[in-house]
Design an enzyme around this catalytic site. Structure first.
Site, PDB file in Angstrom:
ATOM      1  N   HIS A  65      66.072  72.588  96.744  1.00  0.00           N
ATOM      2  CA  HIS A  65      67.529  72.740  96.664  1.00  0.00           C
ATOM      3  C   HIS A  65      67.975  73.191  95.272  1.00  0.00           C
ATOM      4  CE1 HIS A  65      71.676  70.852  96.296  1.00  0.00           C
ATOM      5  NE2 HIS A  65      71.804  71.721  97.286  1.00  0.00           N
ATOM      6  N   GLU A  92      66.531  77.207  97.858  1.00  0.00           N
ATOM      7  CA  GLU A  92      67.923  77.328  98.302  1.00  0.00           C
ATOM      8  C   GLU A  92      68.762  77.725  97.097  1.00  0.00           C
ATOM      9  OE1 GLU A  92      72.045  75.508  99.150  1.00  0.00           O
ATOM     10  OE2 GLU A  92      70.719  75.341  97.424  1.00  0.00           O
ATOM     11  N   HIS A 107      76.369  77.188  91.552  1.00  0.00           N
ATOM     12  CA  HIS A 107      76.932  76.299  92.580  1.00  0.00           C
ATOM     13  C   HIS A 107      78.434  76.084  92.438  1.00  0.00           C
ATOM     14  CE1 HIS A 107      78.151  72.423  94.317  1.00  0.00           C
ATOM     15  NE2 HIS A 107      77.337  72.767  95.296  1.00  0.00           N
ATOM     16  N   GLU A 175      72.958  80.511 100.265  1.00  0.00           N
ATOM     17  CA  GLU A 175      74.281  80.000 100.661  1.00  0.00           C
ATOM     18  C   GLU A 175      75.393  80.894 100.132  1.00  0.00           C
ATOM     19  OE1 GLU A 175      75.311  75.898  99.738  1.00  0.00           O
ATOM     20  OE2 GLU A 175      77.415  76.329 100.194  1.00  0.00           O
TER      21      GLU A 175
END
Ligand code: G3P
Ligand code: CA
Length: 316
Positions: A65, A92, A107, A175
């Site tokens: 992650h 990810e 992020h 993402e």
């Protein structure tokens, strides 16, 4: 009990396959880092990649992650190099866009938490990613906040990031982060993926998944590139799941929001590619939770400590 049994079987399988593959498969790649001072000190459990036949045992895939983000600054090249060195196949990330239209991997929608932006640009509060150019963002230190030895790590552009994952022979769970802030970002991501070789048949078949908390964004990606594997981030109620099956191959929920029954309901549906829908859960960073979600029947585990999860699931 189930986890212990499958872990033992996987360990035997892993050892057997490593032996068949010869010594090269047991040699971790050299660590390449995102900053001049970054180093391998934080890699506590280097190991081989998961045995390729693990799927036959019904074992979940493990995802690093934001890279190996418990040990290196999240979403940097250092974090994905470390993930590769730990033997992790999948990383990810989170993709956003700069003021001048460059896709970057970060992020938060502001630069505050993970860079020295407040020092470099003190008058630019609230320091939103979308208010800075790529050249400005390239000046920021994205490593020191994590640990001093990572000073000099940068926020990578998505292009740099894709090329590095490729170099590491890795796979990517991408993402689309906060797409409502970046109209048109789905098209731009797909175009970049295409131009860097990520939408050829080999990648689309097994090396790329695109996910988002925005159902609209996932549906749009599916409409524009129906061959790409997609995932919706969240845990919709059982009665709504069928709606997601029209455009999403997977439902990826927070582990606290699910149980075995919910996972079985997802598995009972067929996604847009005609296969049973899958469940990859996040963020699982300890052995007890790993055991719980394996027993729920999840297909993937997304973790900041992917080496620890792998050891719990696979036994090495
Ligand atoms: O991949 C799942 C996970 O990344 C979702 O949460 O906030 O870390 O992007 P977040
Ligand atoms: Ca994410």
């Amino acid at each position: 009990m189930y986890v212990r049994t499958v872990a033992a079987a996987a360990a035997v399988l892993g050892i057997t396959l490593s032996a068949l593959a010869g010594p090269a498969s047991a040699t971790p790649p050299p660590l390449r880092t995102g900053g001049p001072k970054a180093g391998p000190a934080a890699a506590p459990h280097a190991g081989p990649k998961a045995p390729p036949l693990a799927g036959l045992l019904g074992l979940p895939v493990v995802y690093a992650h934001r890279g190996a983000s418990a040990y290196a600054p999240e979403n940097t090249l250092a974090s994905i190099d470390l993930a590769a060195q730990l033997g992790m196949d999948w990383v990810e990330n989170d993709v956003q866009r700069t003021k001048d239209g460059v896709l970057v991997v970060i992020h938060d929608d502001t630069l505050k938490r993970t860079t020295d932006v407040q020092k470099v640009f003190p008058k630019r509060s609230p320091w939103r990613v979308k208010d800075f150019t790529a050249a400005e963002i390239a000046r920021l230190d994205a490593g020191s906040w994590f640990r001093p030895e990572f000073a000099g790590a940068r926020i990578p552009t998505l292009r740099e990031y894709l090329d590095r994952v490729q170099l590491n022979q890795g796979r990517l769970l991408l993402e689309v982060k906060k797409p409502e802030l970046y109209p048109g970002i789905e098209r731009e991501i797909l175009d970049l993926l295409d131009s860097r070789g990520w939408l050829d048949a080999r990648h689309v078949a097994s090396r790329l998944v695109v996910q988002s908390f925005s159902a609209d964004s996932v549906a749009l990606v599916h409409r524009m590139r129906p061959d790409v594997v997609t995932a919706f981030l969240g845990a919709p109620p059982e009665e709504d799941l069928e709606r997601y099956a029209a455009f999403s191959d997977r439902i990826n929920p927070w582990f606290r929001e699910i149980n075995a029954e919910w996972v079985a309901r997802v598995h009972a549906l067929r996604g847009p590619h005609g296969k049973a829908m899958e469940v990859d859960t996040w963020i699982v960073d300890d052995p007890d939770t790993t055991q719980r979600v394996v027993e729920m029947g999840v297909d993937g585990i997304i973790s900041n400590r992917p080496d620890l999860v792998r050891r719990t699931v696979y036994g090495y």
